[in-house]
Scaffold this active site. Structure first.
Site, PDB file in Angstrom:
ATOM      1  N   TYR A   1      -6.246  22.802  29.019  1.00 20.72           N
ATOM      2  CA  TYR A   1      -5.414  23.951  28.697  1.00 20.72           C
ATOM      3  C   TYR A   1      -6.292  25.154  28.410  1.00 20.72           C
ATOM      4  O   TYR A   1      -7.382  25.010  27.849  1.00 20.72           O
ATOM      5  CB  TYR A   1      -4.566  23.642  27.451  1.00 20.72           C
ATOM      6  CG  TYR A   1      -3.838  24.861  26.933  1.00 20.72           C
ATOM      7  CD1 TYR A   1      -2.688  25.295  27.579  1.00 20.72           C
ATOM      8  CD2 TYR A   1      -4.337  25.606  25.868  1.00 20.72           C
ATOM      9  CE1 TYR A   1      -2.043  26.441  27.150  1.00 20.72           C
ATOM     10  CE2 TYR A   1      -3.686  26.750  25.432  1.00 20.72           C
ATOM     11  CZ  TYR A   1      -2.543  27.159  26.084  1.00 20.72           C
ATOM     12  OH  TYR A   1      -1.902  28.301  25.669  1.00 20.72           O
TER      13      TYR A   1
ATOM     14  N   TRP B   1      -6.807  29.838  28.681  1.00 19.91           N
ATOM     15  CA  TRP B   1      -6.609  31.144  29.315  1.00 19.91           C
ATOM     16  C   TRP B   1      -7.665  31.437  30.359  1.00 19.91           C
ATOM     17  O   TRP B   1      -8.299  32.491  30.327  1.00 19.91           O
ATOM     18  CB  TRP B   1      -6.548  32.230  28.254  1.00 19.91           C
ATOM     19  CG  TRP B   1      -5.153  32.407  27.767  1.00 19.91           C
ATOM     20  CD1 TRP B   1      -4.426  31.525  27.026  1.00 19.91           C
ATOM     21  CD2 TRP B   1      -4.294  33.530  28.013  1.00 19.91           C
ATOM     22  NE1 TRP B   1      -3.172  32.030  26.796  1.00 19.91           N
ATOM     23  CE2 TRP B   1      -3.065  33.252  27.390  1.00 19.91           C
ATOM     24  CE3 TRP B   1      -4.449  34.728  28.708  1.00 19.91           C
ATOM     25  CZ2 TRP B   1      -1.993  34.147  27.434  1.00 19.91           C
ATOM     26  CZ3 TRP B   1      -3.380  35.616  28.747  1.00 19.91           C
ATOM     27  CH2 TRP B   1      -2.167  35.316  28.109  1.00 19.91           C
TER      28      TRP B   1
END
Ligand SMILES: Nc1nc2c(c(=O)[nH]1)N[C@H]1C(S)=C(S)[C@@H](COP(=O)(O)OP(=O)(O)OC[C@H]3O[C@@H](n4cnc5c(=O)[nH]c(N)nc54)[C@H](O)[C@@H]3O)O[C@H]1N2
Ligand SMILES: Nc1nc2c(c(=O)[nH]1)N[C@H]1C(S)=C(S)[C@@H](COP(=O)(O)OP(=O)(O)OC[C@H]3O[C@@H](n4cnc5c(=O)[nH]c(N)nc54)[C@H](O)[C@@H]3O)O[C@H]1N2
Ligand SMILES: [Mo]
Length: 819
Positions: free
Chosen positions: A151, A153
């Protein structure tokens, strides 16, 4: 829903909704290239990122300057940090392997992970090692041996989406034998509860648009939301349109209220009334307001009757008939430290004015976080303004410029994760969950074979032996870093691919240097909600050192797994980018617009789209308000569910059938609270999470070389702490150093340490070691929000603070480890 798809998928769905609104516009506006807004000077390259569109100036192959695009109304002050990130001392230059792993094989001396002893290897050697590990683990332990749910950005761009690319390699090369993850760290609780209550995720949906708010809202409430700080970034490429409208709203002089323990950037910008609530007690405050409305007959019975279900079942709880505790303003004041008179005053102010309750997400990133937005919806239902222009509630004004009107544009597809090619995952589910709620990763590693609850289902944690992480920094993002250090020691193999020597890379066995977004070409929409342009994310400089594109790394691994052609589909970088653009261009006739050819677009670098009048008038839930029978919500009843039979059937003791005040595991003023300070882990103003922590931007905010800790002046005086002191913050879970910033912008008994500071343990690798830079997740609680959503509790932490005496250890995390 799977993994970061929640970000990708819903945000794409949203763009489709956005363009559908646009298509209703009567006239057919064209897409255009605005020469004044694509004025690329000599030596400059126009490109894009989470922080917006900008020009990068290159001299002699070196990136030397950065200036924002003319079409950006409020450029982020973080842009120079992006430039620095490609050449900072924290850059990963070569493939590296942990020495013990190289010499002793998988699983050797796992306690030396994080100690910083790496050996440089060639790319050939590194890729051979990675592929052999993928094969070995999957042959030895079966389909659940590898965790591929990484996970984070990762950079914007439709092609170089490293997480989709990794899963594409695992799906096509290993027939999908890996464990995935669902949901995200942003809205873990809300995105599970809201579909039960409102029938949609709500958090990533278009809001009643800003022009309507500017025109019609009388009272604008930011409830644990700081859009002036958090709208700097977008999941795609930020447009920053929210700032234009915040300026306009400010000019109207209308009332703004910030309910936040911190006098936030937004509170200062609007010179707002500040309600310095005790953290984690928002549900109590809302209940106190609800009680005030009900006891004076000020609730909107007609709205409740026609648009909601279950108010009658919630009422005995509110009045105390069912549990003997009336949720009066006085009761609430005891808990939230907002005076009872103020609670009544606010309730009446909201009721007698057109009020928009705009909530951020920290209020659900905490223990029992499901309750907050459920209770907010309940309060908004009692106020009866949902679906009216400028009234009701909104859960995304602070995120990626939600509420910016949507353009009539085309939407880009992106690289797929190849999952569609894999036969059902039934065999995987038998061996353990095929996918876990994303923030349960540490729990999964520590408790294989154990049952866990999630949104009405019971599943088993699989036994994971290998972790492959790309595009994220779990040693910064996961609440409870010491628990993660311990869990990592149970793994046999950890591979991390990044362009920065993050704490996570330091805890890996094999580290692969990826290119940054600025060393390759890509394409992206501008504006998560406005979708008002498409930008060519052009390559600024050649890849530095031995960095390689994630795409090429995974294509090579796929080749070793016999799946190169399936992985690349015979296309190279520009071939893929062209295919995305051309496939999007097929939508143009249906939307009544014309778009340039790919070659023209690429040459100009950016095309913009018109924002039709109709989308400047969008009011969320106007249709539902007008006719709840013809325009029902996606809930079982078609109405707003103040009481949920589905949740009732789940029978969880940590999430009941209607919103309730539930004591979090720890809070200020709570029974048995062991430490005197609440740690507010708000998102950083000068980073995107942990991104750019390794850059020169850090010098603009660090205090005594550490992550800042905001502390109230009374608290500082009582603790003998002065501005600029190095402090130690600690609890039973962990400890960290920080630099004190004494201020009255934070209420007493609360300190702010932003999330995303790089974990710098001394000594490295030891569970519970002192973090000498300031990773706040050394202190936070790692449990799930509840059995329902299993979201993370990154905002839940009590701790104590003291002036740090003794020799101050040097930070070592901002330069590459030796080797
Ligand atoms: N205590 C607390 N903890 C929190 C939060 C909180 O409020 N409080 N917030 C949570 C939230 S909402 C979130 S979203 C998470 C964020 O957590 P993350 O998303 O993990 O944080 P980032 O620092 O953005 O990490 C992204 C990483 O991807 C790398 N990267 C970027 N581009 C590329 C690429 O092209 N290829 C590869 N291979 N790597 C790339 C970057 O260098 C960086 O290391 O943190 C969560 N953690
Ligand atoms: N500059 C910048 N912008 C970002 C990000 C970033 O890292 N940097 N990250 C992006 C991402 S991925 C996300 S998910 C969003 C996050 O958006 P949010 O989750 O909304 O952001 P936070 O900063 O965690 O919290 C918002 C506010 O809530 C307050 N707060 C904390 N606890 C409580 C509480 O119990 N009650 C109340 N009433 N208020 C409380 C904090 O002081 C803060 O001002 O931001 C996005 N925008
Ligand atoms: Mo997030």
């Amino acid at each position: 829903m799977s993994g970061t798809k929640t970000h990708g998928m819903t945000r794409r769905t949203l763009l489709q909704g956005a363009t559908a609104i646009g298509a209703l516009g009567a006239l057919a506006p064209a897409a255009w290239v605005n020469p004044a807004r694509a004025a690329v000077a000599d030596g400059e390259v126009l490109t894009g990122s989470h922080w917006g569109v900008f020009y990068a100036k290159v001299e002699g192959g070196k990136w030397v300057d950065v200036r924002p695009w003319e079409g950006d109304p409020h450029p982020s002050h973080q842009l120079p940090g992006i430039m620095d990130s490609v050449m900072s001392p924290s850059r990963i230059q070569y493939p590296m392997v942990r020495r013990a792993f190289l010499e002793g094989g998988a699983g050797a001396s796992p306690e030396t992970r994080g100690a910083g002893d790496f050996v440089r290897v060639s790319w050939d050697e590194a890729l051979e090692l990675v592929t052999n590990e993928l094969k070995r683990v999957s042959d030895t332990y079966g389909p659940t041996g590898i965790f591929g749910g990484s996970y984070g950005w990762k950079s914007s761009g439709k092609l170089h989406n490293c997480q989709s690319l990794m899963r594409r390699m695992l799906n096509l090369g290993l027939n999908g034998s890996f464990v995935n993850a669902s949901g995200d760290y942003s809205t873990g609780a809300s995105q599970i509860i809201m579909p039960h209550v409102m029938g949609t995720l709500e958090v990533y949906e278009q809001q009643t648009v800003w022009p309507v708010v500017v025109e019609s809202t009388d009272v604008l409430v930011f409830w644990g939301a700081d859009p002036v700080r958090t709208n700097q970034i977008g999941w795609t490429v930020a447009d920053h349109d929210g700032y234009t409208y915040m300026e306009e709203f400010k000019k109207t002089g209308k009332k703004v209220i910030c309910i936040d323990p911190w006098r936030s950037h937004t509170a200062k910008f609007f010179d707002a009334e500040w309600i310095p609530i005790r953290p984690h007690t928002d549900v109590a405050l809302m209940l106190g307001m609800a009680h005030a409305l009900y006891s004076e007959g000020l609730h909107d019975e007609e709205f409740l009757d026609e648009h909601t279900t279950g108010f009658d079942k919630f009422l005995p709880y509110l009045t105390g008939e069912s549990d003997g505790v009336p949720k009066t303003p006085e009761w609430a004041a005891e808990i939230c430290e907002v005076p009872a008179e103020k609670i009544v005053e606010l309730a009446k102010l909201f009721q007698s004015n057109r009020t928009m309750l705009s909530s951020g997400w920290s209020v659900q990133r905490q223990h029992h976080g499901e309750q907050t937005h459920w209770m907010l919806v309940t309060l908004a239902s009692m106020l009866g303004q949902i679906g009216l222009p400028g009234g009701g509630f909104g859960l995304s004004y602070h995120y990626a410029n939600g509420g910016a009107p949507s353009a009539n544009s085309i939407v880009l597809p992106g690289i797929s994760d190849g999952g569609a090619a894999v036969e059902g995952a039934a065999w995987l589910t038998e061996a353990g969950a095929a996918s876990i709620p994303v923030s349960r990763v540490v729990e999964m590693i520590m408790n294989p074979g154990t049952d866990f609850n999630f949104n009405g289902k019971t599943q088993k944690y699989p036994e994971v032996k290998m972790v492959y992480w790309v595009g994220g920094n779990p040693f910064a993002h996961h609440p409870g870093t010491p628990g993660m250090v311990e869990a990592w020691q149970k793994l046999e193999t950890v591979v991390v691919q990044d362009f920065q020597w993050t704490p996570t890379a330091r805890f890996a066995d094999i580290v692969l240097p990826a290119t940054s977004s600025y060393e390759r070409n890509d394409i992206e929409n501008v504006g998560d909600y406005s979708a008002r342009a498409i930008v060519a994310m052009k390559q600024v400089i050649e890849p530095m050192y031995e960095a390689r594109n994630d795409f090429d790394i995974f294509a090579d691994i796929s080749e070793k797994l016999g799946a190169r052609d399936k992985f690349t589909e015979g296309k190279d970088e520009m071939g893929w980018i062209r295919s995305f653009y051309e496939s999007a261009a097929e939508q143009a006739p249906g939307r009544g617009i014309e778009v340039p050819s790919f070659d023209d677009f690429w040459e100009k670098g950016i095309i913009e789209f018109e924002i039709p009048e109709s989308s400047k008038q969008f009011v969320r839930y106007a249709d539902f308000r007008e006719d709840p029978l013809l325009e029902p919500l996606g809930t079982p009843s078609g109405l707003i569910e103040i009481y949920s039979r589905n949740i009732e059937k789940m029978g969880y003791d940590d999430c009941g059938p209607h919103p309730m005040w539930m004591e979090p595991i720890e809070r200020l003023g709570g029974e048995g609270a062991k430490y005197p300070f609440h740690v507010d882990t708000a998102h950083p103003n000068s980073r995107l999470h942990s991104q750019l922590c390794g850059t020169s931007l850090r010098e603009t905010y660090a205090i005594a070389g550490r992550e800042p800790c905001l502390i109230n002046s009374q608290d500082a005086a009582a603790k003998g702490i002065s501005d600029g002191d190095i402090v130690r913050i600690f609890n039973d879970r962990g400890q960290m150093l920080a630099g004190a910033k004494v201020t009255d912008d934070i209420r007493p008994s609360v300190i702010v340490v932003n999330e995303g500071g790089w974990y710098d343990p001394a000594p490295g690798g030891e569970v519970g070691a002192l973090c000498v830079y300031g990773d706040v997740n050394t202190l936070t609680v790692g449990i799930g929000t509840s059995s329902l959503a299993q979201g993370n509790c990154g905002h839940t932490a009590l701790a104590d603070i003291e002036k740090f005496e003794g020799e101050v250890p040097a930070t070592t995390v901002f330069t590459a480890p030796a080797g």
